[in-house]
Design a protein around this motif. Sequence first.
Motif, mmCIF file in Angstrom:
data_model
loop_
_atom_site.group_PDB
_atom_site.id
_atom_site.type_symbol
_atom_site.label_atom_id
_atom_site.label_comp_id
_atom_site.label_asym_id
_atom_site.label_seq_id
_atom_site.Cartn_x
_atom_site.Cartn_y
_atom_site.Cartn_z
ATOM 1 N N MET A 59 10.781 24.093 46.935
ATOM 2 C CA MET A 59 12.040 24.182 47.672
ATOM 3 C C MET A 59 12.232 23.033 48.069
ATOM 4 O O MET A 59 13.463 22.627 48.472
ATOM 5 N N ALA A 60 11.297 22.278 48.804
ATOM 6 C CA ALA A 60 11.561 21.010 49.316
ATOM 7 C C ALA A 60 12.214 20.005 48.338
ATOM 8 O O ALA A 60 13.122 19.380 48.799
ATOM 9 N N VAL A 61 11.582 20.034 47.192
ATOM 10 C CA VAL A 61 12.256 19.106 46.031
ATOM 11 C C VAL A 61 13.817 19.341 46.216
ATOM 12 O O VAL A 61 14.427 18.473 45.867
ATOM 13 N N GLN A 62 13.981 20.694 45.832
ATOM 14 C CA GLN A 62 15.323 21.133 45.238
ATOM 15 C C GLN A 62 16.186 20.752 46.423
ATOM 16 O O GLN A 62 17.621 20.769 46.446
ATOM 17 N N LYS A 63 15.952 20.780 47.816
ATOM 18 C CA LYS A 63 16.687 20.369 48.766
ATOM 19 C C LYS A 63 16.896 19.003 48.857
ATOM 20 O O LYS A 63 18.121 18.698 49.243
ATOM 21 N N LEU A 64 16.009 18.244 48.469
ATOM 22 C CA LEU A 64 16.288 16.790 48.710
ATOM 23 C C LEU A 64 16.939 16.309 47.461
ATOM 24 O O LEU A 64 17.621 15.138 47.294
ATOM 25 N N PHE A 65 16.429 16.924 46.202
ATOM 26 C CA PHE A 65 17.006 16.415 44.997
ATOM 27 C C PHE A 65 17.755 17.703 44.218
ATOM 28 O O PHE A 65 17.026 18.180 43.402
ATOM 29 N N PRO A 66 18.991 17.944 44.526
ATOM 30 C CA PRO A 66 19.686 19.050 44.130
ATOM 31 C C PRO A 66 19.698 19.067 42.700
ATOM 32 O O PRO A 66 19.838 20.477 42.218
ATOM 33 N N LYS A 67 19.724 18.010 41.793
ATOM 34 C CA LYS A 67 19.827 18.371 40.449
ATOM 35 C C LYS A 67 18.555 18.684 39.715
ATOM 36 O O LYS A 67 18.502 19.077 38.499
ATOM 37 N N ALA A 68 17.230 18.645 40.607
ATOM 38 C CA ALA A 68 16.090 19.000 40.006
ATOM 39 C C ALA A 68 15.810 20.487 39.695
ATOM 40 O O ALA A 68 16.298 21.403 40.506
ATOM 41 N N GLN A 69 15.375 20.590 38.486
ATOM 42 C CA GLN A 69 15.205 22.226 38.021
ATOM 43 C C GLN A 69 13.678 22.344 38.161
ATOM 44 O O GLN A 69 13.027 21.373 37.568
ATOM 45 N N VAL A 70 13.255 23.491 38.345
ATOM 46 C CA VAL A 70 11.814 24.073 38.516
ATOM 47 C C VAL A 70 11.389 24.723 37.167
ATOM 48 O O VAL A 70 12.297 25.081 36.465
ATOM 49 N N THR A 71 10.106 24.410 36.721
ATOM 50 C CA THR A 71 9.460 25.128 35.793
ATOM 51 C C THR A 71 8.308 25.850 36.116
ATOM 52 O O THR A 71 8.710 27.287 36.622
ATOM 53 N N ILE A 72 7.110 25.416 36.006
ATOM 54 C CA ILE A 72 6.191 26.349 36.449
ATOM 55 C C ILE A 72 5.316 25.524 37.619
ATOM 56 O O ILE A 72 5.251 24.272 37.602
ATOM 57 N N GLY A 73 4.639 26.151 38.487
ATOM 58 C CA GLY A 73 3.827 25.803 39.574
ATOM 59 C C GLY A 73 2.558 26.444 39.924
ATOM 60 O O GLY A 73 2.565 26.978 41.062
ATOM 61 N N PRO A 74 1.530 26.376 38.934
ATOM 62 C CA PRO A 74 0.427 27.252 39.432
ATOM 63 C C PRO A 74 -0.579 26.625 40.267
ATOM 64 O O PRO A 74 -0.657 25.227 40.612
ATOM 65 N N TRP A 75 -1.561 27.084 40.893
ATOM 66 C CA TRP A 75 -2.739 26.592 41.393
ATOM 67 C C TRP A 75 -3.684 26.064 40.483
ATOM 68 O O TRP A 75 -3.676 26.614 39.209
ATOM 69 N N ILE A 76 -4.408 25.030 40.711
ATOM 70 C CA ILE A 76 -5.438 24.704 39.893
ATOM 71 C C ILE A 76 -6.867 24.446 40.986
ATOM 72 O O ILE A 76 -6.500 24.925 42.174
ATOM 73 N N GLU A 77 -7.909 24.177 40.405
ATOM 74 C CA GLU A 77 -8.945 24.304 41.366
ATOM 75 C C GLU A 77 -9.048 23.560 42.389
ATOM 76 O O GLU A 77 -9.684 24.029 43.432
ATOM 77 N N ASN A 78 -8.513 22.474 42.624
ATOM 78 C CA ASN A 78 -8.382 21.501 43.976
ATOM 79 C C ASN A 78 -7.139 21.372 44.538
ATOM 80 O O ASN A 78 -6.890 20.675 45.445
ATOM 81 N N GLY A 79 -6.143 22.322 44.032
ATOM 82 C CA GLY A 79 -4.870 22.181 44.824
ATOM 83 C C GLY A 79 -3.805 23.165 43.958
ATOM 84 O O GLY A 79 -3.945 23.933 43.363
#
Length: 609
Positions: free
Chosen positions: A40-60
Motif C-alpha cells: 500500500m505504501a509503495v503504490q501510494k508513493l509510486f502510483p505506476k507500481a504494480q503488485v504481484t505476490i508478497g508472502p512471508w518468509i522465515e525471517n520476514g
Amino acid sequence: MSPNQEPNNSEQPEKIYLPRTSESETLKKIRHTASHVMAMAVQKLFPKAQVTIGPWIENGFYYDFDNPEPFTDKDLKAIQKEMVKIINRKLPVVREEVSREEAKRRIEAIQEPYKLEILADIKEEPITIYHLGNEWWDLCAGPHVENTKDIHPKAIELESVAGAYWRGDETKAQLQRIYATAWETPEQLAEYKRRKEEALRRDHRKLGKELGLFIFADPVGPGLPLWTPKGTLLRSILEDFLKQEQLKRGYLPVVTPHIARVDLFKTSGHWQKYKEDMFPLMAEDEAAAAIEQGFVLKPMNCPFHIQIYKSELRSYRELPMRLAEFGTVYRYEQSGELGGLTRVRGFTVDDSHLFVAPEQLDNEFLNVVDLILTVFRSLQLKNFKARLSFRDPASDKYIGGDEVWNKAEGAIRRAVQELGMEHFEGIGEAAFYGPKLDFIFRDALDREWQLGTVQVDYNLPERFDLEYVAEDGSRKRPVMIHRAPFGSLERLIGILIEEYAGDFPLWLAPVQIRLLPVGEAQLDFTKEVAAKMVALGIRAEVDKSGDRLGKLIRNAEKDKIPVMAVVGAKEVETNSLSIRTRASGELGVIAVDEVIDKIKGAITNFSNF
C-alpha cells in the motif's frame, strides 16, 4: 566474586528468542499484514507500481513489484516512513469473500494484470480479499492481524531490493523484490539486526578470503571453488580424520570416476527423478543425443559403489560390506541459488554405502549414528537435532512400494528411540529412493544447516538386482545404508568457518603454531625448532618477514593462529619459547620439548593448548 560464589543470573542478559515465521502464528499474521502495508505504501508513493505476490518468509517477508524505475535506498526509507504512517492510522484489516467474476471485475477496474494471473491460479471459491481500511486491498488467503495498530511501528525494517522474475521464469517480466522484516517488539528487531551484523563478521566468504582458504574465479565459473594450499590442507585434515575413524570401524576405501554412462543413472532412477539437477548429457553426436545415449557428470556416488559390490557374487560372510569414498559430485544448481561454499556445483561427499543383510540393519544403522556423533563431538558441534526425513505418500517423486518404505522408515524410528535422541519428522524430505535420518545443526546465529545423514534403502538393491549367498545357500537381497557424516566438505567447511568465526580449534587449524623471531640473530634457532615440530606432525611455520615484534603478533592474531611462540635471545639461550595462545593469552616461557608435548596432547584430545 569469590571462587565458591554462585554467579548472579540476574546479571546475565536474557537471551532474546527469535522464532521463525513458521513457528509463530502471531509473527505469521504480523508479517503477512506488514507485506500488505508495504505494498500500500509503495503504490501510494509510486502510483505506476504494480503488485504481484508478497508472502512471508522465515525471517520476514517480501513483495514483488513491477515499477518503471528501480527502487533506491532513499526510496526504501521513504516507503518505511509511509508504512509507519499507515500503521499509526490504526486501519482495520477486513476480510471479504467475493465470487470469481466479482474479483475479476475489480481487478480489471484497477488495471492490475498480475492479479488476474494470480486469480486464475486460485482454485478454491469463494475468493477472499483483505482490505486495509477502505483504501487498499489484495487477493489473499491470510492470516492477518485485525488492525494495523497490532504491528509495532518500531519493529519493522525494509532491508534490501533484489531482482526477481515473474513466476521465477527468466522469459517473463523482471520485477523488483523488496525484502523486509517485522517482529513483535523493537527488542526483537534489535537482536535480529545484531545477528545480521554478526553474520557479516562471520561470513565464510569474507573470512575464507582473509584467511587464504579458497577463491572463486570467473574464468572457472560460479559455484566451483578453487582451494588454496591452506584450504587444501584444511580439507586434508578433515578427510584424514574421518578416514582414520572409518578404518577403525571396518570401512573399505574405494575410488570411482567423475562421469559414467547415462544408462547407469537410468537404472538407479536418478535420470528420471533427478535430471533437472544434473549437468546436461554429453553425447557423441546428435543421433546419440536423440536416444539419450552418452555420458553424464555424476550427481551421486551410490551407483558406482553398487557396481563394485556387484562385480562378484558376495557371501553372507562378507557382510556388512562398507565401501567409503570422498567422491566429488556435480549438481547443476541455478546461479541464483549459489552461495559461497554452502551451495556449489561441484562438491566432495564423505560418502559410504553399506551393504548389509536384513538382520544386520538395525545394529549397523546404530553404528553409523555413533560414528556421526563422534565426528560432531570432535568438531565441537553440540547444538543439533535429528530429523526423520520420510516420504510424502501423496507425492509421486519416490520409487518403490509401500512395504519397503515402511520397513526402511521403521528401522530409522527404532534407532532414534533406542538412542533416546531428540527428533522430529520431516514429511516429504526423504530421498527419492529411501527415508533418511538427517542431523540438523543450529549454528551460533541460530541458523539451521543439514550436516550428517543416514539413509535406509531397499529400492536400489532391487533395481540393480543385488544379491548375496545366504548361510543356507539361497540367494538373498541385501539392504543398503547410505551415509555421510560431513554431508559435503564444502558446506561443512563453510559452516565451520562461521561457527568458529575463522578461529579453528588447534587440531583443525591449517597452521597450529607460528614462531616469531625477534631479530635476525634468532632466525636459525627458530627454523630448527619449526623443522623439529613439522617432523613430529605439528603444523608449524616461521614468520620470516623481519617486521617488529608487535606487527608479528598482530599479523598472527589477524591470521587467527592458535599458538604463537616469541623467540628472543633468552629463549635461544634456554632452548625455550615464550608462548601466547588465542584461547588463553600469555602463558610465559616454556621449554621447547614441553611445548611440543602439549601441542601433540591437545591435538590427540581435540582440545586447546
